[in-house]
Scaffold this motif. Structure first.
Motif, PDB file in Angstrom:
ATOM      1  N   PHE A 166       2.587   1.708  -3.476  1.00  0.00           N
ATOM      2  CA  PHE A 166       1.664   2.218  -4.495  1.00  0.00           C
ATOM      3  C   PHE A 166       1.247   3.654  -4.192  1.00  0.00           C
ATOM      4  O   PHE A 166       1.090   4.456  -5.104  1.00  0.00           O
ATOM      5  CB  PHE A 166       0.419   1.322  -4.604  1.00  0.00           C
ATOM      6  CG  PHE A 166       0.632   0.099  -5.436  1.00  0.00           C
ATOM      7  CD1 PHE A 166       0.731   0.183  -6.808  1.00  0.00           C
ATOM      8  CD2 PHE A 166       0.728  -1.150  -4.848  1.00  0.00           C
ATOM      9  CE1 PHE A 166       0.915  -0.947  -7.594  1.00  0.00           C
ATOM     10  CE2 PHE A 166       0.921  -2.282  -5.615  1.00  0.00           C
ATOM     11  CZ  PHE A 166       1.015  -2.186  -6.987  1.00  0.00           C
ATOM     12  N   GLN A 167       1.068   3.980  -2.922  1.00  0.00           N
ATOM     13  CA  GLN A 167       0.684   5.337  -2.539  1.00  0.00           C
ATOM     14  C   GLN A 167       1.791   6.335  -2.880  1.00  0.00           C
ATOM     15  O   GLN A 167       1.509   7.430  -3.361  1.00  0.00           O
ATOM     16  CB  GLN A 167       0.380   5.387  -1.046  1.00  0.00           C
ATOM     17  CG  GLN A 167      -0.134   6.725  -0.577  1.00  0.00           C
ATOM     18  CD  GLN A 167      -0.327   6.741   0.930  1.00  0.00           C
ATOM     19  OE1 GLN A 167       0.366   6.053   1.658  1.00  0.00           O
ATOM     20  NE2 GLN A 167      -1.282   7.546   1.373  1.00  0.00           N
ATOM     21  N   LEU A 191       3.828   6.188  -5.285  1.00  0.00           N
ATOM     22  CA  LEU A 191       3.869   6.373  -6.739  1.00  0.00           C
ATOM     23  C   LEU A 191       2.600   7.022  -7.281  1.00  0.00           C
ATOM     24  O   LEU A 191       2.535   7.345  -8.465  1.00  0.00           O
ATOM     25  CB  LEU A 191       4.081   5.024  -7.431  1.00  0.00           C
ATOM     26  CG  LEU A 191       5.406   4.331  -7.139  1.00  0.00           C
ATOM     27  CD1 LEU A 191       5.430   2.964  -7.788  1.00  0.00           C
ATOM     28  CD2 LEU A 191       6.569   5.175  -7.615  1.00  0.00           C
ATOM     29  N   GLY A 192       1.595   7.178  -6.422  1.00  0.00           N
ATOM     30  CA  GLY A 192       0.338   7.770  -6.864  1.00  0.00           C
ATOM     31  C   GLY A 192      -0.597   6.784  -7.545  1.00  0.00           C
ATOM     32  O   GLY A 192      -1.457   7.193  -8.325  1.00  0.00           O
ATOM     33  N   TYR A 193      -0.423   5.495  -7.286  1.00  0.00           N
ATOM     34  CA  TYR A 193      -1.247   4.463  -7.909  1.00  0.00           C
ATOM     35  C   TYR A 193      -2.063   3.691  -6.873  1.00  0.00           C
ATOM     36  O   TYR A 193      -2.112   2.469  -6.895  1.00  0.00           O
ATOM     37  CB  TYR A 193      -0.381   3.480  -8.696  1.00  0.00           C
ATOM     38  CG  TYR A 193       0.193   4.056  -9.958  1.00  0.00           C
ATOM     39  CD1 TYR A 193      -0.613   4.340 -11.045  1.00  0.00           C
ATOM     40  CD2 TYR A 193       1.553   4.324 -10.065  1.00  0.00           C
ATOM     41  CE1 TYR A 193      -0.095   4.870 -12.203  1.00  0.00           C
ATOM     42  CE2 TYR A 193       2.081   4.860 -11.210  1.00  0.00           C
ATOM     43  CZ  TYR A 193       1.261   5.128 -12.281  1.00  0.00           C
ATOM     44  OH  TYR A 193       1.775   5.646 -13.429  1.00  0.00           O
ATOM     45  N   GLU A 194      -2.715   4.417  -5.975  1.00  0.00           N
ATOM     46  CA  GLU A 194      -3.515   3.742  -4.953  1.00  0.00           C
ATOM     47  C   GLU A 194      -4.657   2.934  -5.564  1.00  0.00           C
ATOM     48  O   GLU A 194      -5.027   1.889  -5.039  1.00  0.00           O
ATOM     49  CB  GLU A 194      -4.099   4.757  -3.967  1.00  0.00           C
ATOM     50  CG  GLU A 194      -3.121   5.237  -2.943  1.00  0.00           C
ATOM     51  CD  GLU A 194      -3.782   6.161  -1.951  1.00  0.00           C
ATOM     52  OE1 GLU A 194      -4.568   5.659  -1.123  1.00  0.00           O
ATOM     53  OE2 GLU A 194      -3.521   7.367  -2.017  1.00  0.00           O
ATOM     54  N   SER A 195      -5.191   3.396  -6.675  1.00  0.00           N
ATOM     55  CA  SER A 195      -6.302   2.676  -7.302  1.00  0.00           C
ATOM     56  C   SER A 195      -5.848   1.292  -7.784  1.00  0.00           C
ATOM     57  O   SER A 195      -6.621   0.333  -7.732  1.00  0.00           O
ATOM     58  CB  SER A 195      -6.874   3.478  -8.462  1.00  0.00           C
ATOM     59  OG  SER A 195      -5.910   3.631  -9.486  1.00  0.00           O
ATOM     60  N   VAL A 196      -4.594   1.185  -8.230  1.00  0.00           N
ATOM     61  CA  VAL A 196      -4.066  -0.119  -8.655  1.00  0.00           C
ATOM     62  C   VAL A 196      -3.969  -1.051  -7.447  1.00  0.00           C
ATOM     63  O   VAL A 196      -4.329  -2.231  -7.522  1.00  0.00           O
ATOM     64  CB  VAL A 196      -2.693   0.048  -9.341  1.00  0.00           C
ATOM     65  CG1 VAL A 196      -2.075  -1.305  -9.655  1.00  0.00           C
ATOM     66  CG2 VAL A 196      -2.816   0.883 -10.593  1.00  0.00           C
ATOM     67  N   THR A 231      -7.452  -2.216  -6.504  1.00  0.00           N
ATOM     68  CA  THR A 231      -7.960  -3.184  -7.478  1.00  0.00           C
ATOM     69  C   THR A 231      -7.362  -4.565  -7.222  1.00  0.00           C
ATOM     70  O   THR A 231      -8.072  -5.571  -7.198  1.00  0.00           O
ATOM     71  CB  THR A 231      -7.640  -2.732  -8.912  1.00  0.00           C
ATOM     72  OG1 THR A 231      -8.248  -1.469  -9.138  1.00  0.00           O
ATOM     73  CG2 THR A 231      -8.135  -3.742  -9.931  1.00  0.00           C
ATOM     74  N   GLN A 232      -6.047  -4.617  -7.011  1.00  0.00           N
ATOM     75  CA  GLN A 232      -5.401  -5.897  -6.734  1.00  0.00           C
ATOM     76  C   GLN A 232      -5.865  -6.481  -5.404  1.00  0.00           C
ATOM     77  O   GLN A 232      -6.141  -7.676  -5.306  1.00  0.00           O
ATOM     78  CB  GLN A 232      -3.883  -5.730  -6.716  1.00  0.00           C
ATOM     79  CG  GLN A 232      -3.281  -5.519  -8.057  1.00  0.00           C
ATOM     80  CD  GLN A 232      -1.766  -5.399  -7.983  1.00  0.00           C
ATOM     81  OE1 GLN A 232      -1.183  -5.261  -6.914  1.00  0.00           O
ATOM     82  NE2 GLN A 232      -1.132  -5.443  -9.138  1.00  0.00           N
ATOM     83  N   TYR A 279       0.828  -1.205   0.000  1.00  0.00           N
ATOM     84  CA  TYR A 279       0.000   0.000   0.000  1.00  0.00           C
ATOM     85  C   TYR A 279       0.866   1.260   0.000  1.00  0.00           C
ATOM     86  O   TYR A 279       0.636   2.186  -0.776  1.00  0.00           O
ATOM     87  CB  TYR A 279      -0.948   0.001   1.195  1.00  0.00           C
ATOM     88  CG  TYR A 279      -1.731   1.287   1.306  1.00  0.00           C
ATOM     89  CD1 TYR A 279      -2.768   1.566   0.421  1.00  0.00           C
ATOM     90  CD2 TYR A 279      -1.408   2.244   2.259  1.00  0.00           C
ATOM     91  CE1 TYR A 279      -3.474   2.751   0.496  1.00  0.00           C
ATOM     92  CE2 TYR A 279      -2.106   3.425   2.349  1.00  0.00           C
ATOM     93  CZ  TYR A 279      -3.132   3.684   1.468  1.00  0.00           C
ATOM     94  OH  TYR A 279      -3.817   4.858   1.545  1.00  0.00           O
TER      95      TYR A 279
END
Length: 143
Positions: free
Chosen positions: A35-36, A38-43, A46-47, A32
């Motif tokens: 991803f946070q 990198l700014g990809y929390e939605s990815v 989803t996973q 988490y």
């Protein structure tokens, strides 16, 4: 099995389950935060959601399948064990359902690790499309 052995076995099981839960939480938290950053929390979400849903689905399917098998075996073998005392039958019944639940939990955990393959299949792109970054068709990368 004596009182102390049961207590020690329970303690060992609690420690093992706690250790596994701590490792799993550390893995989820690390993913988490990565991803946070990198700014990809939605990815990540989803996973995470797909792992829980995929593992839960296959865990419930195995619980249903193994539960039906266990119930059928119980009904078929009930006359065979009719002579056994009532306490032994109820404890074996409880233990059998515990084994079915444990195996189903392991199937669900194992299936949750395959959720990535499901996501790749679900979000696959046709080979004829062009890669937006390198301007090549996707089939160019497969020899």
């Amino acid at each position: 099995m004596g009182r102390w052995e049961r207590w020690l076995l329970g303690l060992v099981l609690v420690v093992l389950v706690g250790w596994q839960a701590l490792q799993r939480w550390a893995s989820i938290a690390t993913d988490y935060w990565w991803f946070q950053s990198l700014g990809y929390e939605s990815v990540f979400w989803t996973q995470f959601r797909s792992q829980w849903l995929y593992g839960g689905f296959w865990g419930l399917m195995s619980l249903l399948f193994l539960g039906i098998i266990f119930f059928r075996i119980q009904t078929i073998l009930r006359p065979v064990f009719a002579q056994a005392d009532r306490t032994r039958r109820s404890s074996s019944n409880w233990f059998g359902w515990l084994v079915v639940g444990g195996v189903s939990l392991l199937v669900g955990i194992s299936a949750s690790h395959e959720a990535y393959q499901f996501l790749l299949w679900q979000n696959g792109a046709p080979f004829t499309e062009t890669d937006p970054l390198f301007q090549q068709a996707y089939d160019f990368y497969f020899y």
